[in-house]
Design an enzyme around this catalytic site. Structure first.
Site, PDB file in Angstrom:
ATOM      1  N   ASP A   1       0.881  -1.163   0.000  1.00  0.00           N
ATOM      2  CA  ASP A   1       0.000   0.000   0.000  1.00  0.00           C
ATOM      3  C   ASP A   1       0.920   1.215   0.000  1.00  0.00           C
ATOM      4  O   ASP A   1       2.109   1.119   0.372  1.00  0.00           O
ATOM      5  CB  ASP A   1      -0.854  -0.054   1.274  1.00  0.00           C
ATOM      6  CG  ASP A   1      -1.715   1.181   1.466  1.00  0.00           C
ATOM      7  OD1 ASP A   1      -1.573   1.826   2.526  1.00  0.00           O
ATOM      8  OD2 ASP A   1      -2.485   1.531   0.553  1.00  0.00           O
ATOM      9  N   ARG A   2       0.405   2.365  -0.418  1.00  0.00           N
ATOM     10  CA  ARG A   2       1.272   3.549  -0.444  1.00  0.00           C
ATOM     11  C   ARG A   2       1.102   4.428   0.804  1.00  0.00           C
ATOM     12  O   ARG A   2       1.970   4.434   1.691  1.00  0.00           O
ATOM     13  CB  ARG A   2       0.972   4.388  -1.712  1.00  0.00           C
ATOM     14  CG  ARG A   2       2.027   5.446  -2.032  1.00  0.00           C
ATOM     15  CD  ARG A   2       1.558   6.519  -3.029  1.00  0.00           C
ATOM     16  NE  ARG A   2       0.782   7.551  -2.334  1.00  0.00           N
ATOM     17  CZ  ARG A   2       0.282   8.616  -2.941  1.00  0.00           C
ATOM     18  NH1 ARG A   2       0.434   8.793  -4.252  1.00  0.00           N
ATOM     19  NH2 ARG A   2      -0.403   9.517  -2.247  1.00  0.00           N
ATOM     20  N   ASP A   3      -0.057   5.111   0.891  1.00  0.00           N
ATOM     21  CA  ASP A   3      -0.232   6.088   1.974  1.00  0.00           C
ATOM     22  C   ASP A   3      -0.341   5.389   3.329  1.00  0.00           C
ATOM     23  O   ASP A   3      -1.197   4.528   3.518  1.00  0.00           O
ATOM     24  CB  ASP A   3      -1.475   6.943   1.714  1.00  0.00           C
ATOM     25  CG  ASP A   3      -1.338   7.793   0.448  1.00  0.00           C
ATOM     26  OD1 ASP A   3      -2.359   8.054  -0.194  1.00  0.00           O
ATOM     27  OD2 ASP A   3      -0.210   8.145   0.092  1.00  0.00           O
TER      28      ASP A   3
ATOM     29  N   ASP B   1       0.614   9.408   5.793  1.00  0.00           N
ATOM     30  CA  ASP B   1      -0.732   9.603   5.282  1.00  0.00           C
ATOM     31  C   ASP B   1      -1.336  10.845   5.925  1.00  0.00           C
ATOM     32  O   ASP B   1      -0.780  11.403   6.866  1.00  0.00           O
ATOM     33  CB  ASP B   1      -1.600   8.364   5.583  1.00  0.00           C
ATOM     34  CG  ASP B   1      -2.893   8.354   4.758  1.00  0.00           C
ATOM     35  OD1 ASP B   1      -3.734   7.473   4.995  1.00  0.00           O
ATOM     36  OD2 ASP B   1      -3.046   9.224   3.878  1.00  0.00           O
ATOM     37  N   SER B   2      -2.485  11.296   5.386  1.00  0.00           N
ATOM     38  CA  SER B   2      -3.208  12.433   5.954  1.00  0.00           C
ATOM     39  C   SER B   2      -4.691  12.188   5.794  1.00  0.00           C
ATOM     40  O   SER B   2      -5.140  11.754   4.713  1.00  0.00           O
ATOM     41  CB  SER B   2      -2.829  13.735   5.228  1.00  0.00           C
ATOM     42  OG  SER B   2      -3.779  14.748   5.548  1.00  0.00           O
TER      43      SER B   2
ATOM     44  N   ASP C   1      -6.575  14.368   5.389  1.00  0.00           N
ATOM     45  CA  ASP C   1      -6.955  15.368   4.403  1.00  0.00           C
ATOM     46  C   ASP C   1      -6.376  15.025   3.034  1.00  0.00           C
ATOM     47  O   ASP C   1      -6.256  15.891   2.164  1.00  0.00           O
ATOM     48  CB  ASP C   1      -6.450  16.754   4.883  1.00  0.00           C
ATOM     49  CG  ASP C   1      -7.074  17.887   4.074  1.00  0.00           C
ATOM     50  OD1 ASP C   1      -6.390  18.907   3.844  1.00  0.00           O
ATOM     51  OD2 ASP C   1      -8.228  17.708   3.616  1.00  0.00           O
TER      52      ASP C   1
ATOM     53  N   THR D   1      -2.563   1.205  -4.783  1.00  0.00           N
ATOM     54  CA  THR D   1      -3.026   2.315  -3.954  1.00  0.00           C
ATOM     55  C   THR D   1      -4.363   2.874  -4.421  1.00  0.00           C
ATOM     56  O   THR D   1      -4.595   2.994  -5.637  1.00  0.00           O
ATOM     57  CB  THR D   1      -1.964   3.445  -3.928  1.00  0.00           C
ATOM     58  OG1 THR D   1      -2.448   4.554  -3.159  1.00  0.00           O
ATOM     59  CG2 THR D   1      -1.595   3.930  -5.319  1.00  0.00           C
TER      60      THR D   1
ATOM     61  N   GLN E   1      -6.565   6.037  -4.907  1.00  0.00           N
ATOM     62  CA  GLN E   1      -6.326   7.487  -5.017  1.00  0.00           C
ATOM     63  C   GLN E   1      -7.628   8.186  -5.396  1.00  0.00           C
ATOM     64  O   GLN E   1      -7.742   8.821  -6.446  1.00  0.00           O
ATOM     65  CB  GLN E   1      -5.201   7.761  -6.010  1.00  0.00           C
ATOM     66  CG  GLN E   1      -3.832   7.346  -5.489  1.00  0.00           C
ATOM     67  CD  GLN E   1      -3.454   8.002  -4.167  1.00  0.00           C
ATOM     68  OE1 GLN E   1      -3.774   9.183  -3.944  1.00  0.00           O
ATOM     69  NE2 GLN E   1      -2.797   7.254  -3.284  1.00  0.00           N
TER      70      GLN E   1
ATOM     71  N   CYS F   1     -11.545  -1.834  -9.074  1.00  0.00           N
ATOM     72  CA  CYS F   1     -10.134  -1.666  -8.673  1.00  0.00           C
ATOM     73  C   CYS F   1      -9.964  -0.937  -7.347  1.00  0.00           C
ATOM     74  O   CYS F   1      -8.857  -0.844  -6.819  1.00  0.00           O
ATOM     75  CB  CYS F   1      -9.341  -0.963  -9.765  1.00  0.00           C
ATOM     76  SG  CYS F   1      -9.962   0.611 -10.359  1.00  0.00           S
TER      77      CYS F   1
ATOM     78  N   LYS G   1      -9.710  -0.756  -3.662  1.00  0.00           N
ATOM     79  CA  LYS G   1      -9.602  -1.710  -2.526  1.00  0.00           C
ATOM     80  C   LYS G   1     -10.737  -1.428  -1.569  1.00  0.00           C
ATOM     81  O   LYS G   1     -11.081  -0.253  -1.337  1.00  0.00           O
ATOM     82  CB  LYS G   1      -8.261  -1.510  -1.817  1.00  0.00           C
ATOM     83  CG  LYS G   1      -7.023  -1.807  -2.689  1.00  0.00           C
ATOM     84  CD  LYS G   1      -5.728  -1.486  -1.945  1.00  0.00           C
ATOM     85  CE  LYS G   1      -5.514   0.010  -1.830  1.00  0.00           C
ATOM     86  NZ  LYS G   1      -4.224   0.345  -1.184  1.00  0.00           N
TER      87      LYS G   1
HETATM   88  O1  GMZ Z   1      -3.551   3.939   1.542  1.00  0.00           O
HETATM   89  P1  GMZ Z   1      -3.645   4.127   0.035  1.00  0.00           P
HETATM   90  O2  GMZ Z   1      -4.605   3.131  -0.625  1.00  0.00           O
HETATM   91  O3  GMZ Z   1      -2.274   4.142  -0.639  1.00  0.00           O
HETATM   92  O4  GMZ Z   1      -4.250   5.619  -0.213  1.00  0.00           O
HETATM   93  C1  GMZ Z   1      -5.227   6.147   0.663  1.00  0.00           C
HETATM   94  C2  GMZ Z   1      -5.523   7.541   0.161  1.00  0.00           C
HETATM   95  O5  GMZ Z   1      -6.000   7.484  -1.160  1.00  0.00           O
HETATM   96  C3  GMZ Z   1      -6.615   8.228   0.963  1.00  0.00           C
HETATM   97  O6  GMZ Z   1      -7.716   7.327   1.065  1.00  0.00           O
HETATM   98  C4  GMZ Z   1      -8.840   7.963   1.669  1.00  0.00           C
HETATM   99  O7  GMZ Z   1      -9.885   7.006   1.732  1.00  0.00           O
HETATM  100  P2  GMZ Z   1     -11.158   7.128   0.735  1.00  0.00           P
HETATM  101  O8  GMZ Z   1     -10.636   6.877  -0.690  1.00  0.00           O
HETATM  102  O9  GMZ Z   1     -11.730   8.523   0.882  1.00  0.00           O
HETATM  103  O10 GMZ Z   1     -12.095   5.999   1.214  1.00  0.00           O
HETATM  104  C5  GMZ Z   1      -8.512   8.445   3.086  1.00  0.00           C
HETATM  105  O11 GMZ Z   1      -8.234   7.309   3.891  1.00  0.00           O
HETATM  106  C6  GMZ Z   1      -7.266   9.337   3.072  1.00  0.00           C
HETATM  107  O12 GMZ Z   1      -6.867   9.632   4.390  1.00  0.00           O
HETATM  108  C7  GMZ Z   1      -6.140   8.656   2.345  1.00  0.00           C
HETATM  109  O13 GMZ Z   1      -5.029   9.561   2.202  1.00  0.00           O
HETATM  110 MG    MG Z   2      -2.886   3.291   3.260  1.00  0.00          MG
HETATM  111 ZN    ZN Z   3     -11.213   1.982  -9.330  1.00  0.00          ZN
END
Ligand code: GMZ
Ligand code: MG
Ligand code: ZN
Length: 180
Positions: free
Chosen positions: A7-9, A15-16, A18, A50, A52, A99, A101
């Site tokens: 996973d990336r963030d 991670d944030s 926001d 990831t 996004q 796609c 997750k």
């Molecule tokens: O952890 P990976 O998959 O690399 O990326 C997660 C991010 O795309 C964002 O995914 C969002 O979830 P929602 O997409 O809003 O459910 C939130 O959790 C954010 O805090 C987070 O930065």
């Molecule tokens: Mg993550």
């Molecule tokens: Zn998708």
């Protein structure tokens, strides 16, 4: 060929809640890039899967995302490492894609890219339950890290066999010891 899916963030970078919206905001977690480089040197191919959704939400553009990944690869190269494949879901929760997750579409694409029918035994490292669920659907071995949203994820029921580590560096230490 040894393959790992990250996973990336919250695993590679900070991670944030926001969202991480720019290359400037994209900051590696301590030890994460060195961990990837150590895996590379031991013969591991490293893929990233990831979500996004910030793209669909209009928080950043494809160019911003490309700049984040150029920074990742540049900083990794300084450590002698690389990420071999980065796949992302650009969609929002309502898009009904396959796609995002925890759906396994990114992991199916990774298996195809590496000429495998599935990802049996391939470690998946995540900070969110959805990361682990998506990988386990293709046979991955789940690893949860406590960075990012990992501490929150620990409060949830985890896939059977999930191993918990402090961070990506600790997962790399474990895998490198296990495969010495
Ligand atoms: O952890 P990976 O998959 O690399 O990326 C997660 C991010 O795309 C964002 O995914 C969002 O979830 P929602 O997409 O809003 O459910 C939130 O959790 C954010 O805090 C987070 O930065
Ligand atoms: Mg993550
Ligand atoms: Zn998708």
């Amino acid at each position: 060929m040894k393959l790992i899916v990250l996973d990336r963030d919250g695993v590679i970078n900070v991670d944030s809640d926001d969202y991480v919206r720019s290359a400037e905001q994209w900051q590696p977690l301590p030890g994460s890039l060195a961990a990837i480089a150590r895996l590379n040197r031991a013969g591991w191919q490293v893929a990233v899967a990831t979500n996004q959704s910030g793209l669909a939400r209009g928080y950043f553009t494809e160019d911003d995302l490309a700049a984040m990944h150029e920074k990742l690869q540049r900083l990794l190269a300084e450590e002698g490492g690389r990420v071999d494949l980065i796949l992302y879901c650009p969609h929002g929760p309502e898009a009904g894609c396959n796609c995002r997750k925890p759906l396994p579409g990114l992991f199916r694409a990774i298996a195809t890219q590496y000429g495998r029918p599935d990802l049996a035994g391939v470690p998946v490292v995540g900070d969110s339950l959805r990361d682990l669920e998506a990988g386990v659907a293709l046979g991955c071995t789940p690893y949860l890290v406590r960075t990012g949203k990992g501490e929150r994820t620990l409060a949830k029921p985890l896939p059977a066999g999930t191993q918990v580590f402090a961070d990506l560096a600790a997962v790399a230490d474990h895998l490198l010891e296990e495969t010495r």
